[in-house]
Design a protein around this motif. Structure first.
Motif, short mmCIF file in Angstrom:
data_model
loop_
_atom_site.label_atom_id
_atom_site.label_comp_id
_atom_site.label_asym_id
_atom_site.label_seq_id
_atom_site.Cartn_x
_atom_site.Cartn_y
_atom_site.Cartn_z
N ARG A 1 42.65 47.36 46.00
CA ARG A 1 43.86 46.95 46.74
C ARG A 1 43.92 47.60 48.12
N TYR B 1 42.63 43.53 35.25
CA TYR B 1 41.45 44.27 34.81
C TYR B 1 41.11 43.86 33.38
N THR C 1 50.30 41.54 41.00
CA THR C 1 49.60 41.76 39.73
C THR C 1 48.09 41.65 39.92
N SER C 2 47.38 42.73 39.58
CA SER C 2 45.92 42.70 39.56
C SER C 2 45.49 42.60 38.09
N LEU D 1 41.42 49.29 40.50
CA LEU D 1 41.98 48.17 41.25
C LEU D 1 43.05 48.65 42.23
N GLU D 2 43.82 49.66 41.82
CA GLU D 2 44.94 50.12 42.65
C GLU D 2 44.54 51.20 43.64
N HIS D 3 43.55 52.03 43.29
CA HIS D 3 43.20 53.11 44.23
C HIS D 3 41.98 52.78 45.10
N LEU E 1 42.56 51.64 36.80
CA LEU E 1 43.27 52.05 38.01
C LEU E 1 42.43 51.91 39.26
N THR F 1 44.28 45.72 51.76
CA THR F 1 45.44 46.06 52.58
C THR F 1 44.98 46.50 53.97
#
Length: 203
Positions: A131, A147, A144-145, A126-128, A124, A135
């Protein structure tokens, strides 16, 4: 010809981070080839610039070799960026590189993000972490990331990773076809000569 900068923040040599970056680059090349487009891959190992990046942070100026690398990345039509995950976030080397870029240099740039780590618990990040950074820089990050944990490289366990790589590469290739918007005009790029200013004052 589409030029893509492949940025790997792996620390060891060889590294799983570089391996994932290469896999993402190869899948992107295939996806673009399916659409009849050629690609040039410009691979950048950030470990080669570690000292220059530290000096840049301290002095505010990039040494010539680092400046050339920065220009190669910011001029690319797309970026594949892969970092190892340490303590649930990107590596310091990875963050430092993107910290020294000019604030508007990645506006509208398509970016495919990936990361590696020892356990799937870090996925996660990558998303918190990754990314949101891109942004903030106003890049266009594909949905799509990718991992890759240690077990994803094991024989018989890579089908899921291969599927994620193919999906992300396809999205990235589609985004590259949209085109990059024009960057904001730098008001100081073409300054009025000082002698001309003095002449205007004299009048």
């Amino acid at each position: 010809m589409t030029r893509i900068a492949v940025v790997s923040a792996g620390l060891s040599q060889p590294s799983s981070t570089r391996l994932l970056a290469d896999r993402l680059a190869a899948a992107t090349e295939r996806a673009l080839a399916d659409g009849g487009r050629e690609v040039t891959l410009d691979v950048i190992e950030l470990r080669d610039h570690a000292h220059d990046l530290a000096n840049n942070l301290v002095t505010g100026f990039a040494p010539p070799r680092l400046r050339e690398t920065i220009e190669r990345v910011t001029a690319a039509e797309g970026i594949i960026a892969v970092t190892p995950i340490f303590n649930a976030s990107y590596s310091g080397l990875f963050k430092t590189f993107f910290d020294v870029l000019e604030a508007d240099s990645l506006i509208g740039t398509p970016v495919l993000i990936g990361a590696t780590g020892g356990t799937a618990r870090h996925s996660l990040a990558l998303e918190h972490a990754v990314r949101p950074m891109f942004t903030y820089l106003r890049a266009v990050v594909v949905p799509t990331s990718v991992y890759a944990a240690s077990e994803d490289w094991a024989s018989g366990q890579s089908d899921g990773l291969n599927a994620r790589i193919a999906r992300a590469a396809g999205e990235f290739a589609d985004t590259l076809g949209v085109g990059r918007p024009s960057r904001p005009v730098d008001p100081y790029a073409d300054p009025v000569p000082f002698t001309q200013l003095l002449g205007d004052t004299a009048r």
